[in-house]
Design an enzyme around this catalytic site. Sequence first.
Site, PDB file in Angstrom:
ATOM      1  N   ALA A  55     -84.228  60.373  28.876  1.00  0.00           N
ATOM      2  CA  ALA A  55     -84.461  60.864  27.277  1.00  0.00           C
ATOM      3  C   ALA A  55     -83.334  62.096  27.088  1.00  0.00           C
ATOM      4  O   ALA A  55     -83.278  62.625  27.863  1.00  0.00           O
ATOM      5  CB  ALA A  55     -85.637  61.345  26.878  1.00  0.00           C
ATOM      6  N   GLU A  91     -87.131  49.560  33.762  1.00  0.00           N
ATOM      7  CA  GLU A  91     -87.433  48.487  32.636  1.00  0.00           C
ATOM      8  C   GLU A  91     -86.989  49.215  31.346  1.00  0.00           C
ATOM      9  O   GLU A  91     -87.192  50.469  31.259  1.00  0.00           O
ATOM     10  CB  GLU A  91     -88.725  47.917  32.540  1.00  0.00           C
ATOM     11  CG  GLU A  91     -89.943  49.073  32.179  1.00  0.00           C
ATOM     12  CD  GLU A  91     -90.381  49.504  33.708  1.00  0.00           C
ATOM     13  OE1 GLU A  91     -90.993  50.603  33.586  1.00  0.00           O
ATOM     14  OE2 GLU A  91     -90.585  48.709  34.691  1.00  0.00           O
ATOM     15  N   ASN A 118     -83.428  47.904  22.858  1.00  0.00           N
ATOM     16  CA  ASN A 118     -82.273  49.099  23.182  1.00  0.00           C
ATOM     17  C   ASN A 118     -81.235  48.926  23.803  1.00  0.00           C
ATOM     18  O   ASN A 118     -80.796  48.929  24.830  1.00  0.00           O
ATOM     19  CB  ASN A 118     -83.340  50.086  23.923  1.00  0.00           C
ATOM     20  CG  ASN A 118     -82.696  51.444  23.834  1.00  0.00           C
ATOM     21  OD1 ASN A 118     -81.551  51.538  23.797  1.00  0.00           O
ATOM     22  ND2 ASN A 118     -83.619  52.400  24.707  1.00  0.00           N
ATOM     23  N   TYR A 128     -77.050  51.574  31.565  1.00  0.00           N
ATOM     24  CA  TYR A 128     -77.515  51.102  32.717  1.00  0.00           C
ATOM     25  C   TYR A 128     -76.589  50.177  33.217  1.00  0.00           C
ATOM     26  O   TYR A 128     -76.241  50.246  34.419  1.00  0.00           O
ATOM     27  CB  TYR A 128     -78.899  50.626  32.592  1.00  0.00           C
ATOM     28  CG  TYR A 128     -79.874  51.357  32.201  1.00  0.00           C
ATOM     29  CD1 TYR A 128     -79.860  52.941  32.777  1.00  0.00           C
ATOM     30  CD2 TYR A 128     -80.686  51.121  31.348  1.00  0.00           C
ATOM     31  CE1 TYR A 128     -80.633  53.816  32.277  1.00  0.00           C
ATOM     32  CE2 TYR A 128     -81.858  52.034  30.877  1.00  0.00           C
ATOM     33  CZ  TYR A 128     -81.777  53.399  31.348  1.00  0.00           C
ATOM     34  OH  TYR A 128     -82.735  54.420  30.973  1.00  0.00           O
TER      35      TYR A 128
END
Length: 143
Positions: free
Chosen positions: A70, A103, A108, A115
Amino acid sequence: MTFREMLVEDLDQVMEIEEDLFAVPWTREGFLTYLIKEDTMFFVVEEKEKILGFCSMMTVLDEGDILNVAVRRERQKEGIGYFLVDSMLRIAKMHGIHTVHLEVRESNGSARRLYQRLGFREDGLRKNYYTEPTEAAVLMTKR
């Protein structure tokens, strides 16, 4: 910016970020439970004593599972998330972690692209994994 291990003293700022970004945030107790485990790594990026973001990974033998990533809403799109995850992956590799899983919400797209840039590949889907709103989780792995 400084990348370092998360401390218990960081939890107030970490909880601010967590509660702002997630519909179903982790609790303070949840963070503490994982923070004290030996098989879990927690890191923050800070600037002038302000936590800009955090990430964590649980490890089992030579594999890791990213638990959360985050970055403060107002500091997103500055490369902080990439810096956080890349730094954590480098440390994991030094500890013998060769495969990392995660995951991410299907919707998103920015996280999925992040990633992918870090070398993760989409390799599965868990239907109805997330709540508020109900949504599938895209499974990703980096070897």
